[in-house]
Motif scaffolding. Sequence first.
Motif, PDB file in Angstrom:
ATOM      1  N   ILE A   1      -5.501 -42.099 -22.389  1.00  0.00           N
ATOM      2  CA  ILE A   1      -5.323 -42.917 -21.187  1.00  0.00           C
ATOM      3  C   ILE A   1      -6.257 -44.122 -21.195  1.00  0.00           C
ATOM      4  CG2 ILE A   1      -5.446 -42.916 -18.659  1.00  0.00           C
ATOM      5  CD1 ILE A   1      -3.166 -41.171 -19.775  1.00  0.00           C
ATOM      6  N   GLY A   2      -7.516 -43.885 -21.513  1.00  0.00           N
ATOM      7  CA  GLY A   2      -8.489 -44.982 -21.522  1.00  0.00           C
ATOM      8  C   GLY A   2      -8.139 -46.071 -22.511  1.00  0.00           C
ATOM      9  N   ARG A   3      -7.734 -45.664 -23.697  1.00  0.00           N
ATOM     10  CA  ARG A   3      -7.402 -46.665 -24.717  1.00  0.00           C
ATOM     11  C   ARG A   3      -6.099 -47.397 -24.384  1.00  0.00           C
ATOM     12  NH1 ARG A   3      -9.914 -42.571 -28.006  1.00  0.00           N
ATOM     13  NH2 ARG A   3     -11.889 -43.448 -28.747  1.00  0.00           N
ATOM     14  N   ILE A   4      -5.121 -46.688 -23.877  1.00  0.00           N
ATOM     15  CA  ILE A   4      -3.875 -47.367 -23.481  1.00  0.00           C
ATOM     16  C   ILE A   4      -4.169 -48.367 -22.366  1.00  0.00           C
ATOM     17  CG2 ILE A   4      -1.650 -47.037 -22.302  1.00  0.00           C
ATOM     18  CD1 ILE A   4      -1.207 -44.624 -24.114  1.00  0.00           C
ATOM     19  N   HIS A   5      -4.990 -47.967 -21.422  1.00  0.00           N
ATOM     20  CA  HIS A   5      -5.341 -48.876 -20.320  1.00  0.00           C
ATOM     21  C   HIS A   5      -6.065 -50.121 -20.858  1.00  0.00           C
ATOM     22  CE1 HIS A   5      -6.297 -50.029 -16.233  1.00  0.00           C
ATOM     23  NE2 HIS A   5      -7.537 -50.217 -16.615  1.00  0.00           N
TER      24      HIS A   5
ATOM     25  N   ASP B   1     -15.767 -46.863 -29.843  1.00  0.00           N
ATOM     26  CA  ASP B   1     -15.450 -47.859 -28.824  1.00  0.00           C
ATOM     27  C   ASP B   1     -15.952 -47.370 -27.468  1.00  0.00           C
ATOM     28  OD1 ASP B   1     -13.620 -45.851 -28.220  1.00  0.00           O
ATOM     29  OD2 ASP B   1     -11.874 -47.142 -28.248  1.00  0.00           O
ATOM     30  N   LEU B   2     -15.754 -48.161 -26.432  1.00  0.00           N
ATOM     31  CA  LEU B   2     -16.210 -47.791 -25.095  1.00  0.00           C
ATOM     32  C   LEU B   2     -15.638 -46.448 -24.670  1.00  0.00           C
ATOM     33  CD1 LEU B   2     -17.631 -48.369 -22.408  1.00  0.00           C
ATOM     34  CD2 LEU B   2     -15.573 -49.611 -21.699  1.00  0.00           C
ATOM     35  N   VAL B   3     -14.356 -46.256 -24.912  1.00  0.00           N
ATOM     36  CA  VAL B   3     -13.724 -44.995 -24.526  1.00  0.00           C
ATOM     37  C   VAL B   3     -14.359 -43.830 -25.289  1.00  0.00           C
ATOM     38  CG1 VAL B   3     -11.551 -43.693 -24.459  1.00  0.00           C
ATOM     39  CG2 VAL B   3     -11.567 -46.125 -23.864  1.00  0.00           C
ATOM     40  N   GLY B   4     -14.636 -44.025 -26.557  1.00  0.00           N
ATOM     41  CA  GLY B   4     -15.290 -42.989 -27.345  1.00  0.00           C
ATOM     42  C   GLY B   4     -16.678 -42.663 -26.808  1.00  0.00           C
ATOM     43  N   ARG B   5     -17.394 -43.682 -26.370  1.00  0.00           N
ATOM     44  CA  ARG B   5     -18.730 -43.458 -25.796  1.00  0.00           C
ATOM     45  C   ARG B   5     -18.637 -42.730 -24.460  1.00  0.00           C
ATOM     46  NH1 ARG B   5     -19.143 -48.808 -27.625  1.00  0.00           N
ATOM     47  NH2 ARG B   5     -19.342 -49.633 -25.513  1.00  0.00           N
ATOM     48  N   VAL B   6     -17.625 -43.057 -23.648  1.00  0.00           N
ATOM     49  CA  VAL B   6     -17.419 -42.362 -22.369  1.00  0.00           C
ATOM     50  C   VAL B   6     -17.102 -40.887 -22.628  1.00  0.00           C
ATOM     51  CG1 VAL B   6     -15.846 -42.162 -20.390  1.00  0.00           C
ATOM     52  CG2 VAL B   6     -16.752 -44.410 -21.046  1.00  0.00           C
ATOM     53  N   ILE B   7     -16.240 -40.631 -23.587  1.00  0.00           N
ATOM     54  CA  ILE B   7     -15.890 -39.247 -23.928  1.00  0.00           C
ATOM     55  C   ILE B   7     -17.141 -38.482 -24.368  1.00  0.00           C
ATOM     56  CG2 ILE B   7     -14.647 -37.810 -25.605  1.00  0.00           C
ATOM     57  CD1 ILE B   7     -12.378 -39.929 -25.459  1.00  0.00           C
ATOM     58  N   ALA B   8     -17.948 -39.114 -25.218  1.00  0.00           N
ATOM     59  CA  ALA B   8     -19.171 -38.458 -25.690  1.00  0.00           C
ATOM     60  C   ALA B   8     -20.101 -38.129 -24.519  1.00  0.00           C
ATOM     61  CB  ALA B   8     -19.882 -39.338 -26.715  1.00  0.00           C
ATOM     62  N   GLN B   9     -20.201 -39.040 -23.554  1.00  0.00           N
ATOM     63  CA  GLN B   9     -21.031 -38.757 -22.377  1.00  0.00           C
ATOM     64  C   GLN B   9     -20.510 -37.541 -21.624  1.00  0.00           C
ATOM     65  OE1 GLN B   9     -20.817 -42.612 -20.438  1.00  0.00           O
ATOM     66  NE2 GLN B   9     -22.999 -42.972 -20.870  1.00  0.00           N
ATOM     67  N   TRP B  10     -19.199 -37.506 -21.385  1.00  0.00           N
ATOM     68  CA  TRP B  10     -18.622 -36.375 -20.658  1.00  0.00           C
ATOM     69  C   TRP B  10     -18.773 -35.075 -21.437  1.00  0.00           C
ATOM     70  CZ3 TRP B  10     -18.392 -36.322 -15.828  1.00  0.00           C
ATOM     71  CH2 TRP B  10     -18.005 -37.420 -15.091  1.00  0.00           C
ATOM     72  N   GLU B  11     -18.585 -35.149 -22.735  1.00  0.00           N
ATOM     73  CA  GLU B  11     -18.749 -33.931 -23.543  1.00  0.00           C
ATOM     74  C   GLU B  11     -20.184 -33.418 -23.483  1.00  0.00           C
ATOM     75  OE1 GLU B  11     -15.159 -34.561 -26.798  1.00  0.00           O
ATOM     76  OE2 GLU B  11     -17.162 -35.321 -27.299  1.00  0.00           O
ATOM     77  N   GLY B  12     -21.144 -34.346 -23.401  1.00  0.00           N
ATOM     78  CA  GLY B  12     -22.538 -33.942 -23.268  1.00  0.00           C
ATOM     79  C   GLY B  12     -22.842 -33.342 -21.908  1.00  0.00           C
TER      80      GLY B  12
END
Length: 165
Positions: free
Chosen positions: A30-34, A6-17
């Motif tokens: 937090i992102g998914r709850i929001h 999902d979008l949150v998963g893609r954001v996390i992957a970007q930050w991890e990279g």
Amino acid sequence: MNAEPDLVGRVIAQWEGLRPETDVSPIGIIGRIHSIADWLTEQRVALYARYGLGAGEFDVLVALLRSGAPYEMSPTAIADWTLVSSGAVTKRVDRCVEQGWVTRRSGPGDGRSRVVTLTPAGKELIDMVWAASLSRVHELVGGLAVEERDQLAALLDKWGRSLDI
């Protein structure tokens, strides 16, 4: 269910990279709850609108319904149960009075205090909207097993208490 992140998963992957040394896992919570809260608010508002209600009016009417017969509360109690300011309650109650869903009168023993009471028309409306709302809530959590719902509710309760909310 879609296997793509999902979008949150893609954001996390970007930050991890970009920052592999940084723990960004809380963003997943937090992102998914929001996102879920925003989506649920849209669902809630759309349902109430079908009955000519806004979320604020629903909150007032359902608080009065939950109070039990004779379905009356002070504006202060309504504010406490709906987590809004007294000014917001006044505006919401005014709109409910205009629609004939509640009445407002002086409280017992003190002409300055007020009591808000659900009218028969307001009770009929909120009974109907509450039933539709509860049915929708069941649909919305239908993707989770009963045990998962219980676990999620317990975890959210624990987290909320740790945040003192």
